[in-house]
Design a protein around this motif. Sequence first.
Motif, PDB file in Angstrom:
ATOM      1  N   CYS A  45       0.839  -0.986   0.298  1.00 27.32           N
ATOM      2  CA  CYS A  45       0.071  -0.186  -0.017  1.00 27.32           C
ATOM      3  C   CYS A  45       0.864   1.046   0.116  1.00 27.32           C
ATOM      4  CB  CYS A  45      -0.806  -0.092   1.216  1.00 27.32           C
ATOM      5  SG  CYS A  45      -1.776  -1.607   1.421  1.00 27.32           S
ATOM      6  N   TYR A  46       0.717   2.103  -0.960  1.00 29.58           N
ATOM      7  CA  TYR A  46       1.549   3.363  -1.032  1.00 29.58           C
ATOM      8  C   TYR A  46       0.809   4.500  -1.239  1.00 29.58           C
ATOM      9  CZ  TYR A  46       5.707   5.570  -3.277  1.00 29.58           C
ATOM     10  OH  TYR A  46       6.626   6.577  -3.649  1.00 29.58           O
ATOM     11  N   HIS A  47       1.453   5.456  -0.567  1.00 32.97           N
ATOM     12  CA  HIS A  47       0.970   6.997  -0.668  1.00 32.97           C
ATOM     13  C   HIS A  47       2.300   7.818  -1.095  1.00 32.97           C
ATOM     14  CE1 HIS A  47      -0.677  10.662  -0.172  1.00 32.97           C
ATOM     15  NE2 HIS A  47      -0.661  10.783   1.070  1.00 32.97           N
ATOM     16  N   GLU A  48       2.315   8.156  -2.516  1.00 30.57           N
ATOM     17  CA  GLU A  48       3.400   8.372  -3.088  1.00 30.57           C
ATOM     18  C   GLU A  48       3.724   9.909  -2.891  1.00 30.57           C
ATOM     19  OE1 GLU A  48       3.428   9.052  -7.517  1.00 30.57           O
ATOM     20  OE2 GLU A  48       1.754   7.510  -7.381  1.00 30.57           O
ATOM     21  N   GLY A  49       2.626  10.497  -2.629  1.00 31.97           N
ATOM     22  CA  GLY A  49       2.657  12.245  -2.488  1.00 31.97           C
ATOM     23  C   GLY A  49       2.646  12.830  -3.902  1.00 31.97           C
ATOM     24  N   ARG A  98       2.402  -9.394   4.699  1.00 33.54           N
ATOM     25  CA  ARG A  98       2.174 -10.723   4.043  1.00 33.54           C
ATOM     26  C   ARG A  98       0.661 -11.000   4.100  1.00 33.54           C
ATOM     27  NH1 ARG A  98       6.803 -13.701   4.271  1.00 33.54           N
ATOM     28  NH2 ARG A  98       8.526 -12.935   5.478  1.00 33.54           N
ATOM     29  N   VAL A  99      -0.188 -10.266   4.780  1.00 34.04           N
ATOM     30  CA  VAL A  99      -1.226 -10.343   4.878  1.00 34.04           C
ATOM     31  C   VAL A  99      -2.041  -9.396   4.056  1.00 34.04           C
ATOM     32  CG1 VAL A  99      -1.681 -12.082   6.323  1.00 34.04           C
ATOM     33  CG2 VAL A  99      -2.041  -9.701   7.183  1.00 34.04           C
ATOM     34  N   PRO A 100      -3.045  -9.325   3.236  1.00 32.90           N
ATOM     35  CA  PRO A 100      -3.520  -8.013   2.769  1.00 32.90           C
ATOM     36  C   PRO A 100      -4.368  -7.252   3.830  1.00 32.90           C
ATOM     37  CG  PRO A 100      -4.928  -9.894   1.974  1.00 32.90           C
ATOM     38  CD  PRO A 100      -3.672 -10.691   2.804  1.00 32.90           C
ATOM     39  N   PRO A 101      -4.385  -5.904   3.802  1.00 34.67           N
ATOM     40  CA  PRO A 101      -5.102  -5.090   4.657  1.00 34.67           C
ATOM     41  C   PRO A 101      -6.782  -5.298   4.359  1.00 34.67           C
ATOM     42  CG  PRO A 101      -4.204  -3.686   3.108  1.00 34.67           C
ATOM     43  CD  PRO A 101      -3.679  -5.206   2.868  1.00 34.67           C
ATOM     44  N   SER A 102      -7.512  -4.957   5.345  1.00 36.87           N
ATOM     45  CA  SER A 102      -8.863  -4.799   5.271  1.00 36.87           C
ATOM     46  C   SER A 102      -9.198  -3.509   4.967  1.00 36.87           C
ATOM     47  CB  SER A 102      -9.621  -5.419   6.327  1.00 36.87           C
ATOM     48  OG  SER A 102      -8.998  -4.589   7.598  1.00 36.87           O
ATOM     49  N   ALA A 103      -8.409  -2.683   5.130  1.00 30.38           N
ATOM     50  CA  ALA A 103      -8.744  -1.245   4.914  1.00 30.38           C
ATOM     51  C   ALA A 103      -7.486  -0.177   4.771  1.00 30.38           C
ATOM     52  CB  ALA A 103      -9.761  -0.496   6.148  1.00 30.38           C
ATOM     53  N   VAL A 104      -7.521   0.676   4.007  1.00 30.64           N
ATOM     54  CA  VAL A 104      -6.254   1.482   4.004  1.00 30.64           C
ATOM     55  C   VAL A 104      -6.646   2.959   4.057  1.00 30.64           C
ATOM     56  CG1 VAL A 104      -4.197   2.249   2.537  1.00 30.64           C
ATOM     57  CG2 VAL A 104      -5.121  -0.308   2.442  1.00 30.64           C
ATOM     58  N   ARG A 105      -6.007   3.875   4.556  1.00 30.51           N
ATOM     59  CA  ARG A 105      -6.362   5.196   4.704  1.00 30.51           C
ATOM     60  C   ARG A 105      -4.818   6.039   4.387  1.00 30.51           C
ATOM     61  NH1 ARG A 105      -8.973   2.272   8.302  1.00 30.51           N
ATOM     62  NH2 ARG A 105      -7.514   2.374   9.693  1.00 30.51           N
ATOM     63  N   HIS A 106      -4.950   7.186   3.640  1.00 26.99           N
ATOM     64  CA  HIS A 106      -3.975   8.091   3.181  1.00 26.99           C
ATOM     65  C   HIS A 106      -4.019   9.355   3.839  1.00 26.99           C
ATOM     66  CE1 HIS A 106      -4.309   5.133   0.025  1.00 26.99           C
ATOM     67  NE2 HIS A 106      -3.041   5.320  -0.277  1.00 26.99           N
ATOM     68  N   GLY A 107      -2.965   9.925   4.309  1.00 29.52           N
ATOM     69  CA  GLY A 107      -3.160  11.129   5.440  1.00 29.52           C
ATOM     70  C   GLY A 107      -3.941  11.048   6.453  1.00 29.52           C
ATOM     71  N   PHE A 108      -3.945  12.013   7.395  1.00 27.06           N
ATOM     72  CA  PHE A 108      -4.582  12.053   8.589  1.00 27.06           C
ATOM     73  C   PHE A 108      -5.407  13.297   9.032  1.00 27.06           C
ATOM     74  CE2 PHE A 108      -0.386  13.923   9.397  1.00 27.06           C
ATOM     75  CZ  PHE A 108      -0.544  14.991  10.092  1.00 27.06           C
ATOM     76  N   GLY A 109      -5.737  13.876   7.774  1.00 25.57           N
ATOM     77  CA  GLY A 109      -6.424  15.019   7.723  1.00 25.57           C
ATOM     78  C   GLY A 109      -5.915  16.457   7.985  1.00 25.57           C
ATOM     79  N   ARG A 157      -4.273  19.089   6.179  1.00 23.57           N
ATOM     80  CA  ARG A 157      -4.502  19.519   4.575  1.00 23.57           C
ATOM     81  C   ARG A 157      -2.988  19.883   4.082  1.00 23.57           C
ATOM     82  NH1 ARG A 157      -9.292  23.810   4.149  1.00 23.57           N
ATOM     83  NH2 ARG A 157      -8.199  24.376   6.251  1.00 23.57           N
ATOM     84  N   ALA A 158      -2.231  20.834   4.918  1.00 21.53           N
ATOM     85  CA  ALA A 158      -1.092  21.154   4.510  1.00 21.53           C
ATOM     86  C   ALA A 158       0.024  19.854   3.999  1.00 21.53           C
ATOM     87  CB  ALA A 158      -0.350  22.067   5.512  1.00 21.53           C
ATOM     88  N   SER A 159      -0.228  18.935   4.543  1.00 21.75           N
ATOM     89  CA  SER A 159       0.866  17.646   4.304  1.00 21.75           C
ATOM     90  C   SER A 159       0.321  16.484   3.713  1.00 21.75           C
ATOM     91  CB  SER A 159       1.600  17.436   5.663  1.00 21.75           C
ATOM     92  OG  SER A 159       0.690  16.903   6.645  1.00 21.75           O
ATOM     93  N   ASP A 160      -0.971  16.280   3.787  1.00 24.25           N
ATOM     94  CA  ASP A 160      -1.787  15.113   3.295  1.00 24.25           C
ATOM     95  C   ASP A 160      -1.119  14.805   1.934  1.00 24.25           C
ATOM     96  OD1 ASP A 160      -2.644  14.344   5.711  1.00 24.25           O
ATOM     97  OD2 ASP A 160      -4.746  14.488   5.239  1.00 24.25           O
ATOM     98  N   ALA A 161      -1.354  15.756   1.280  1.00 27.97           N
ATOM     99  CA  ALA A 161      -1.051  15.562  -0.309  1.00 27.97           C
ATOM    100  C   ALA A 161       0.489  15.021  -0.527  1.00 27.97           C
ATOM    101  CB  ALA A 161      -1.280  16.531  -1.198  1.00 27.97           C
TER     102      ALA A 161
END
Length: 273
Positions: free
Chosen positions: A55-59, A72-83, A85-89
């Motif tokens: 799982c990759y957040h390249e920015g 090794r196991v697939p995730p059940s959910a993935v989230r990018h950033g933490f809210g 705004r100045a750095s999530d991208a």
Amino acid sequence: MLRIASFNVNGIRAAQRRGIDAWLDDARPDIVAVQEMRSPAAAVPEKVFGDHHLCYHEGNLAGRNGVALASRVPPSAVRHGFGHRASDAEGRYIEADYEVDGFGVTVGSVYVPKGATWAGPDADPAKYRRKMRFLASFRAYLTRARRDAARAGREFLVMGDFNIAHTTADLKAWRTNQRSEGFLPEERAWFTSILGPRTLVDVVRGLHPDAEGPYSWWSWRGQSFTNDAGWRIDYHLASPGLAARAVAGGTHRAPTYEARISDHAPVVVDYEV
């Protein structure tokens, strides 16, 4: 046993050339939090993490930042950033939920801005303020994320390059760095504020309470690696229930300067689950 690692690779393509595949084959981590991938998603070397799910957040900053989770196991959910705004991208935080043999854990990979000093000959007040705003927002998020994980019946673990040496035991040359970014009093106070017996636990420090280090970053220049004059700026911060399951861990320091994969060493912990 669940082996979890954090590794600032300082460029995944360079890390591949320097032998990260051999380290993965030897260490065999179940989950790896990665920082400074520094690569467009399309240019990440195929199978660089073997058969792990990536799982990759390249920015959006070419050749900079980029955080990932390989498992090794697939995730059940993935989230990018933490809210924030100045750095999530910018590709500084990614988080995923995992179920491993019935054990639930939420894992985050973070790359905190390096920052700067606010006064002095090398000062950059704008970079200083940017890091402090990031830290303030991230502290609030960590509280929410930990509580959300607990409500879902999962433990919580955030790993990565925090670009802060928390105490004098986390920096070899602490006496001469008290006005340096990464060891400023306000940065260290922030780190103290996110830790506690009911919030987050510094896992490696818990395993090595009286040690100097173990350091996780050394400059490429000079003799700092040879002399082990490093900084401990890469961490596993776990919810208390997960921290209590840690049985062994520390840094996988390369045997020689020439064998280094990155200017950081992987931080690896075994959790009994």
